[in-house]
Scaffold this motif. Structure first.
Motif, PDB file in Angstrom:
ATOM      1  N   ASP A   1       0.846  -1.193   0.000  1.00  0.00           N
ATOM      2  CA  ASP A   1       0.000   0.000   0.000  1.00  0.00           C
ATOM      3  C   ASP A   1       0.882   1.244   0.000  1.00  0.00           C
ATOM      4  O   ASP A   1       2.116   1.157  -0.072  1.00  0.00           O
ATOM      5  CB  ASP A   1      -0.965  -0.010   1.186  1.00  0.00           C
ATOM      6  CG  ASP A   1      -0.258   0.039   2.540  1.00  0.00           C
ATOM      7  OD1 ASP A   1       0.943   0.419   2.581  1.00  0.00           O
ATOM      8  OD2 ASP A   1      -0.906  -0.282   3.548  1.00  0.00           O
ATOM      9  N   ALA A   2       0.263   2.414   0.084  1.00  0.00           N
ATOM     10  CA  ALA A   2       0.999   3.680  -0.018  1.00  0.00           C
ATOM     11  C   ALA A   2       2.004   3.862   1.124  1.00  0.00           C
ATOM     12  O   ALA A   2       2.971   4.617   0.996  1.00  0.00           O
ATOM     13  CB  ALA A   2       0.024   4.850  -0.054  1.00  0.00           C
ATOM     14  N   ASP A   3       1.776   3.168   2.244  1.00  0.00           N
ATOM     15  CA  ASP A   3       2.683   3.284   3.393  1.00  0.00           C
ATOM     16  C   ASP A   3       3.744   2.195   3.416  1.00  0.00           C
ATOM     17  O   ASP A   3       4.529   2.104   4.367  1.00  0.00           O
ATOM     18  CB  ASP A   3       1.864   3.224   4.695  1.00  0.00           C
ATOM     19  CG  ASP A   3       0.879   4.380   4.799  1.00  0.00           C
ATOM     20  OD1 ASP A   3       1.252   5.510   4.413  1.00  0.00           O
ATOM     21  OD2 ASP A   3      -0.259   4.135   5.240  1.00  0.00           O
ATOM     22  N   GLY A   4       3.769   1.359   2.379  1.00  0.00           N
ATOM     23  CA  GLY A   4       4.765   0.299   2.308  1.00  0.00           C
ATOM     24  C   GLY A   4       4.381  -0.966   3.030  1.00  0.00           C
ATOM     25  O   GLY A   4       5.199  -1.887   3.159  1.00  0.00           O
ATOM     26  N   ASN A   5       3.138  -1.034   3.509  1.00  0.00           N
ATOM     27  CA  ASN A   5       2.673  -2.253   4.166  1.00  0.00           C
ATOM     28  C   ASN A   5       2.310  -3.313   3.121  1.00  0.00           C
ATOM     29  O   ASN A   5       1.792  -2.991   2.057  1.00  0.00           O
ATOM     30  CB  ASN A   5       1.449  -1.954   5.034  1.00  0.00           C
ATOM     31  CG  ASN A   5       1.753  -0.947   6.113  1.00  0.00           C
ATOM     32  OD1 ASN A   5       2.730  -1.077   6.851  1.00  0.00           O
ATOM     33  ND2 ASN A   5       0.907   0.088   6.209  1.00  0.00           N
ATOM     34  N   ILE A   6       2.574  -4.564   3.445  1.00  0.00           N
ATOM     35  CA  ILE A   6       2.288  -5.656   2.521  1.00  0.00           C
ATOM     36  C   ILE A   6       0.794  -5.931   2.502  1.00  0.00           C
ATOM     37  O   ILE A   6       0.193  -6.261   3.526  1.00  0.00           O
ATOM     38  CB  ILE A   6       3.061  -6.927   2.918  1.00  0.00           C
ATOM     39  CG1 ILE A   6       4.578  -6.671   2.858  1.00  0.00           C
ATOM     40  CG2 ILE A   6       2.683  -8.088   1.994  1.00  0.00           C
ATOM     41  CD1 ILE A   6       5.406  -7.833   3.364  1.00  0.00           C
ATOM     42  N   VAL A   7       0.189  -5.762   1.332  1.00  0.00           N
ATOM     43  CA  VAL A   7      -1.225  -6.038   1.148  1.00  0.00           C
ATOM     44  C   VAL A   7      -1.435  -7.483   0.707  1.00  0.00           C
ATOM     45  O   VAL A   7      -2.373  -8.159   1.135  1.00  0.00           O
ATOM     46  CB  VAL A   7      -1.843  -5.076   0.099  1.00  0.00           C
ATOM     47  CG1 VAL A   7      -3.304  -5.431  -0.164  1.00  0.00           C
ATOM     48  CG2 VAL A   7      -1.700  -3.640   0.557  1.00  0.00           C
ATOM     49  N   GLN A   8      -0.546  -7.956  -0.158  1.00  0.00           N
ATOM     50  CA  GLN A   8      -0.676  -9.311  -0.691  1.00  0.00           C
ATOM     51  C   GLN A   8       0.699  -9.859  -1.019  1.00  0.00           C
ATOM     52  O   GLN A   8       1.556  -9.138  -1.531  1.00  0.00           O
ATOM     53  CB  GLN A   8      -1.550  -9.312  -1.953  1.00  0.00           C
ATOM     54  CG  GLN A   8      -1.770 -10.695  -2.557  1.00  0.00           C
ATOM     55  CD  GLN A   8      -2.561 -10.637  -3.852  1.00  0.00           C
ATOM     56  OE1 GLN A   8      -2.794  -9.561  -4.407  1.00  0.00           O
ATOM     57  NE2 GLN A   8      -2.975 -11.790  -4.351  1.00  0.00           N
ATOM     58  N   THR A   9       0.904 -11.129  -0.726  1.00  0.00           N
ATOM     59  CA  THR A   9       2.123 -11.831  -1.107  1.00  0.00           C
ATOM     60  C   THR A   9       1.751 -12.992  -2.017  1.00  0.00           C
ATOM     61  O   THR A   9       0.876 -13.795  -1.670  1.00  0.00           O
ATOM     62  CB  THR A   9       2.882 -12.357   0.121  1.00  0.00           C
ATOM     63  OG1 THR A   9       3.294 -11.248   0.932  1.00  0.00           O
ATOM     64  CG2 THR A   9       4.117 -13.151  -0.307  1.00  0.00           C
ATOM     65  N   ILE A  10       2.372 -13.046  -3.182  1.00  0.00           N
ATOM     66  CA  ILE A  10       2.099 -14.132  -4.119  1.00  0.00           C
ATOM     67  C   ILE A  10       3.127 -15.229  -3.885  1.00  0.00           C
ATOM     68  O   ILE A  10       4.321 -15.052  -4.154  1.00  0.00           O
ATOM     69  CB  ILE A  10       2.155 -13.639  -5.578  1.00  0.00           C
ATOM     70  CG1 ILE A  10       0.977 -12.702  -5.872  1.00  0.00           C
ATOM     71  CG2 ILE A  10       2.093 -14.816  -6.545  1.00  0.00           C
ATOM     72  CD1 ILE A  10       1.214 -11.265  -5.498  1.00  0.00           C
ATOM     73  N   GLU A  11       2.685 -16.330  -3.349  1.00  0.00           N
ATOM     74  CA  GLU A  11       3.591 -17.426  -3.021  1.00  0.00           C
ATOM     75  C   GLU A  11       3.896 -18.256  -4.279  1.00  0.00           C
ATOM     76  O   GLU A  11       3.026 -18.439  -5.135  1.00  0.00           O
ATOM     77  CB  GLU A  11       2.976 -18.334  -1.963  1.00  0.00           C
ATOM     78  CG  GLU A  11       2.707 -17.647  -0.631  1.00  0.00           C
ATOM     79  CD  GLU A  11       3.990 -17.256   0.091  1.00  0.00           C
ATOM     80  OE1 GLU A  11       5.063 -17.800  -0.270  1.00  0.00           O
ATOM     81  OE2 GLU A  11       3.909 -16.430   1.016  1.00  0.00           O
ATOM     82  N   PRO A  12       5.125 -18.752  -4.382  1.00  0.00           N
ATOM     83  CA  PRO A  12       5.459 -19.626  -5.516  1.00  0.00           C
ATOM     84  C   PRO A  12       4.585 -20.876  -5.526  1.00  0.00           C
ATOM     85  O   PRO A  12       4.324 -21.460  -4.471  1.00  0.00           O
ATOM     86  CB  PRO A  12       6.928 -19.987  -5.264  1.00  0.00           C
ATOM     87  CG  PRO A  12       7.432 -18.931  -4.331  1.00  0.00           C
ATOM     88  CD  PRO A  12       6.265 -18.528  -3.486  1.00  0.00           C
ATOM     89  N   GLU A  13       4.116 -21.247  -6.717  1.00  0.00           N
ATOM     90  CA  GLU A  13       3.270 -22.428  -6.844  1.00  0.00           C
ATOM     91  C   GLU A  13       3.943 -23.433  -7.769  1.00  0.00           C
ATOM     92  O   GLU A  13       4.067 -23.200  -8.973  1.00  0.00           O
ATOM     93  CB  GLU A  13       1.897 -22.048  -7.399  1.00  0.00           C
ATOM     94  CG  GLU A  13       0.939 -23.224  -7.497  1.00  0.00           C
ATOM     95  CD  GLU A  13      -0.441 -22.806  -7.967  1.00  0.00           C
ATOM     96  OE1 GLU A  13      -1.173 -23.687  -8.465  1.00  0.00           O
ATOM     97  OE2 GLU A  13      -0.782 -21.613  -7.847  1.00  0.00           O
ATOM     98  N   ALA A  14       4.398 -24.527  -7.189  1.00  0.00           N
ATOM     99  CA  ALA A  14       5.073 -25.556  -7.967  1.00  0.00           C
ATOM    100  C   ALA A  14       4.055 -26.380  -8.740  1.00  0.00           C
ATOM    101  O   ALA A  14       3.027 -26.795  -8.195  1.00  0.00           O
ATOM    102  CB  ALA A  14       5.889 -26.459  -7.052  1.00  0.00           C
ATOM    103  N   LYS A  15       4.346 -26.623 -10.016  1.00  0.00           N
ATOM    104  CA  LYS A  15       3.479 -27.450 -10.849  1.00  0.00           C
ATOM    105  C   LYS A  15       3.907 -28.908 -10.823  1.00  0.00           C
ATOM    106  O   LYS A  15       3.085 -29.814 -10.641  1.00  0.00           O
ATOM    107  CB  LYS A  15       3.483 -26.943 -12.292  1.00  0.00           C
ATOM    108  CG  LYS A  15       2.739 -25.636 -12.512  1.00  0.00           C
ATOM    109  CD  LYS A  15       2.668 -25.319 -14.000  1.00  0.00           C
ATOM    110  CE  LYS A  15       1.763 -24.134 -14.283  1.00  0.00           C
ATOM    111  NZ  LYS A  15       1.650 -23.855 -15.732  1.00  0.00           N
ATOM    112  N   ARG A  16       5.208 -29.148 -11.019  1.00  0.00           N
ATOM    113  CA  ARG A  16       5.687 -30.527 -11.054  1.00  0.00           C
ATOM    114  C   ARG A  16       7.208 -30.537 -11.063  1.00  0.00           C
ATOM    115  O   ARG A  16       7.851 -29.551 -11.401  1.00  0.00           O
ATOM    116  CB  ARG A  16       5.156 -31.267 -12.286  1.00  0.00           C
ATOM    117  CG  ARG A  16       5.436 -30.574 -13.602  1.00  0.00           C
ATOM    118  CD  ARG A  16       4.781 -31.294 -14.778  1.00  0.00           C
ATOM    119  NE  ARG A  16       4.816 -30.490 -15.997  1.00  0.00           N
ATOM    120  CZ  ARG A  16       3.856 -29.634 -16.338  1.00  0.00           C
ATOM    121  NH1 ARG A  16       2.792 -29.477 -15.565  1.00  0.00           N
ATOM    122  NH2 ARG A  16       3.958 -28.932 -17.451  1.00  0.00           N
TER     123      ARG A  16
END
Length: 217
Positions: A115-130
């Protein structure tokens, strides 16, 4: 190379970017196994990247690759990266799998949203396929790609003090050549670093450059 390379092992063939060697390797592997790895590395499907309208390339079917009357055209040419099409995001995703220990991941545009204050709104975690290849095979691939830069066709990417690996590429736009009679190329280089613990991969493409003796190197 007009004079030939002489006897080569796989690492030397990669360093020299030797098409005849890869033709022979492709024939030894066979169409069924070739297609299985082609599929497992994600070249027959979209990567799932979070962008609209992702394209999927064109490629030879398993039936064509295993057809004894056609393998010289489809399997042999596919073995050194010609007569099929993949997208840049498919390619870099497959390269990452080859060097990260062998796991194919779904690519994303960003790692985090702030967000505008540098707070983490969302983290996209790695998703292993195979798991595509073993960790041991991935380590060997890293060693071969590093040798491409230290003593092979990718020597222009060498930087003292850094362990960099990579692979040169030259793609021919065969369909355009058939229509216009003029051969047009895409030159490429994929770089990876550091090779003892890969963290960054970068794919550079030159689309139809007007160069004399144009190669990915």
């Amino acid at each position: 190379k007009a004079g030939g390379h002489g006897d080569q092992d796989l690492a030397a063939a990669v360093r020299n970017s030797c098409n005849p060697a890869f033709m022979m390797i492709g024939q030894r592997i066979g169409g069924a196994d070739f297609f299985e790895y082609f599929e497992n590395f994600g070249f027959t499907e979209g990567t799932g990247i979070d962008l609209p309208g992702e394209a999927i390339g064109a490629y030879h079917s398993k039936e064509l690759l295993t057809d004894p009357n056609d393998f010289e055209n489809s399997l042999t040419s596919s073995s050194f990266g010609q007569t099929f099409k993949v997208t840049p995001i498919q390619m870099i995703t497959a390269v990452a799998a080859a060097v990260n220990g062998g796991t194919l991941y779904e690519p994303h545009i960003v790692k985090q949203v702030l967000d505008a204050d540098g707070n983490i709104v969302q983290t996209i975690e790695p998703e292993a396929k195979r798991q595509v290849i073993s960790e041991e095979t991935s380590r060997i691939v890293c060693e071969m790609l590093e040798s491409v830069v230290t003593e092979g066709s990718g020597k222009n990417a060498f930087i003292p003090g850094y362990r960099i690996g990579g692979k040169t590429g030259l793609s021919e736009k065969i369909d355009q050549a058939n229509q216009t009679g003029e051969m047009r190329n895409i030159l490429s280089f994929v770089g990876v670093a550091p090779m003892d613990d890969p963290q960054i991969a970068c794919l550079v493409l030159l689309d139809e450059p007007t160069l004399v003796n144009a190669y990915g190197s």
